[in-house]
Design an enzyme around this catalytic site. Structure first.
Site, short mmCIF file in Angstrom:
data_model
loop_
_atom_site.label_atom_id
_atom_site.label_comp_id
_atom_site.label_asym_id
_atom_site.label_seq_id
_atom_site.Cartn_x
_atom_site.Cartn_y
_atom_site.Cartn_z
N GLU A 152 0.85 -1.19 0.00
CA GLU A 152 0.00 0.00 0.00
C GLU A 152 0.89 1.25 0.00
O GLU A 152 1.89 1.27 0.69
CB GLU A 152 -0.84 -0.05 1.30
CG GLU A 152 -1.81 1.04 1.45
CD GLU A 152 -2.68 1.19 0.22
OE1 GLU A 152 -3.43 0.26 -0.11
OE2 GLU A 152 -2.58 2.25 -0.43
N ASN A 209 9.59 3.54 1.03
CA ASN A 209 9.58 4.28 2.29
C ASN A 209 10.99 4.69 2.72
O ASN A 209 11.18 5.78 3.28
CB ASN A 209 8.87 3.47 3.39
CG ASN A 209 7.36 3.69 3.35
OD1 ASN A 209 6.87 4.44 2.50
ND2 ASN A 209 6.63 3.05 4.24
N CYS A 261 4.94 4.54 9.82
CA CYS A 261 5.52 3.86 8.64
C CYS A 261 7.00 4.14 8.44
O CYS A 261 7.82 3.23 8.55
CB CYS A 261 4.73 4.24 7.40
SG CYS A 261 2.98 3.90 7.57
N LYS A 264 9.52 3.02 11.34
CA LYS A 264 9.60 1.55 11.57
C LYS A 264 10.11 0.82 10.33
O LYS A 264 10.80 -0.19 10.43
CB LYS A 264 8.26 0.99 12.04
CG LYS A 264 7.30 0.65 10.93
CD LYS A 264 6.22 -0.31 11.37
CE LYS A 264 5.09 -0.40 10.36
NZ LYS A 264 5.34 -1.00 9.09
#
Ligand code: UGA
Length: 432
Positions: A152, A209, A261, A264
């Site tokens: 996602e 990310n 998000c 981590k």
């Protein structure tokens, strides 16, 4: 199609509501009766712009249903989405206990038709293979099942927009049948399709990310250079960002990245690298710079506030969310409390979550100006729109000392000077 979502957080509930809105029959499974009852009544529990309206619309149309009972939902679903949390363990690994627990439960309730299990939770490479083994080991004999990794990319605060307008839809899968089903499900949504293997899909998520975190830490690192040399970080990054190879997006310096998000996932990728015997100094530095950004900012408060009574505006890790997980505000408030500061806070939606953390150790206000009474510093930690054009004259009159320490560079230093404020921001010359 009939779909099930396990998990009703920022990813699970938003995606479930959108897919219900497209006309699918959607079940959402939770694990506490109290939350399921609230969801059934139309309370999304979390704050996400537009979500309440979308939930009400689809509840009314009977396209979305909430339950604790796997047997009510799983046997009739063509696709089951796993959207549970994978928080950090103390060592920084992704905690996969919830993922494996629900995989076991799904296996026990599979129907007789082919089912696709699509994992939306962010999980280290190899996890979907383990999910596959769990399903094969625990499922009944007459069931066929395939696993897909569908990471996602939505952001909290713009989750509905992001889900409807993704840059890409990633489907990692070894089964053509499952991949085709997922492609069909996403047909109403634009965005490039990337169909790949499980490991690549899992790594795409962490890479994205970690890259986003890299951009922010780089911007923060350059802001440290600017503060030491008298350069202006906004001018530097604006000019550098004009190079199309670099770009300016997602390079705003500030008080460090937070949320559930980026922090981590950088840690989990570091741990993954360690386990694979890969040098991960680069990733560790991204994390270290993030911590330094918060520490530098705390030092600005300790060095410049004239008394120990200060006000914080903005507590959530970013605007348009109520989420305070790993929010810089938590780190900064803890440090100020250790230094015996008296802290008044205001946030448009984040107060109740911060209260769970600090209880009566700080003072909460429903009015931003009320929080400024007798204060020696206004500290801005989240760039909510409502702070951008506040009544600066009223702020000055209400405070004991007119000092603003702005962690998001939302005010113009020249204006601050003209209005007689002392003004400290990030990577820009202070107005003393
Ligand atoms: C992030 C990613 O942006 C999403 O693509 C991803 O789907 C999501 O994580 C996830 O893995 O689920 P999110 O954590 O909701 O989304 O929020 P971001 O917009 O990425 O912001 C994260 C943090 O970085 C915030 O604290 C924000 O203030 C900070 N930030 C962001 C900066 O300090 N500077 C910037 O230029 C941008």
């Amino acid at each position: 199609m009939t779909l099930t979502f396990i998990g009703h957080g920022y990813v699970g509930l938003v995606t479930a509501c959108i897919l219900a809105d497209f006309g699918n029959n959607v079940w959402v499974i939770g694990h506490t009766q109290e939350k399921i009852d609230r969801l059934k009544k139309g309370d999304p529990i979390i704050f996400e712009p537009g979500l309440t309206e979308l939930l009400h619309k689809n509840l009314k149309a009977n396209r979305i249903r909430f339950t604790l009972d796997y047997d009510q939902a799983i046997p009739q679903s063509q696709i089951v989405f796993i959207a549970v949390g994978t928080p950090s363990t103390n060592g920084g690994d992704a905690d996969l206990s919830a993922v494996f627990k629900v995989a076991k439960r799904i296996a026990k309730h599979l129907g007789t038709e082919f089912t696709t299990i699509s994992c939306k939770s962010t999980v280290p490479v190899g996890t979907n293979k383990k999910i596959e083994s769990i399903l094969q080991a625990e499922k009944g004999r007459n069931t066929s099942v395939a696993v897909a990794s569908c990471p996602e990319f939505l952001r909290e605060g713009s989750a509905i927009y992001d889900t409807l307008n993704p840059d890409r839809i990633v489907i990692g899968c070894d089964s053509k049948k499952a991949a085709d089903l997922l492609l069909e499900l996403h047909r109403p949504i634009n965005g490039k399709r990337v169909v790949t293997d499980l490991a690549s899909a899992e790594l795409i998520k962490y890479t994205a990310n970690a890259m986003l975190a890299t951009k922010i830490s780089f911007a923060n690192l350059i802001s440290f250079f600017c503060e030491k040399t008298g350069a202006d970080v906004e001018n530097v990054l604006d000019a550098v960002g004009l190079d199309k190879r670099i770009g300016r997006i997602f390079m705003d310096p500030g008080v460090g990245y937070g949320g559930s998000c980026l922090p981590k996932d950088v840690r989990a990728l570091t741990r993954m690298g360690f386990n694979l015997n890969i040098n991960t100094d680069f990733l560790e530095n991204i994390n270290d710079i993030n911590i330094s950004a918060q520490k530098y900012f705390i030092q600005k408060i300790l060095n410049n506030a004239k008394s120990k009574k200060v006000t914080i505006w903005g507590l959530t890790f970013k605007p348009n969310t109520d989420d305070v997980r790993e929010a810089p505000s938590l780190f900064i408030i803890s440090a100020l409390l250790k230094n015996k500061y008296k802290i008044s806070v205001y946030d448009p939606v984040g107060i109740s979550n911060v209260k769970q953390e600090f209880g009566d150790r700080i003072k909460y206000f429903e009015d931003p100006y009320g929080a400024l009474q007798d204060s020696s510093a206004l500290i801005i930690l989240t760039e909510w729109n409502e702070f951008r054009q506040v009544d600066l004259g009223k702020i000055k009159k209400t405070m004991r000392h007119p000092l603003i320490i702005d962690g998001r560079n939302i005010y113009n230093p020249d204006l601050m000077k003209k209005l007689g404020f002392k003004y400290y921001s990030v990577g820009r010359k202070p107005i003393k």
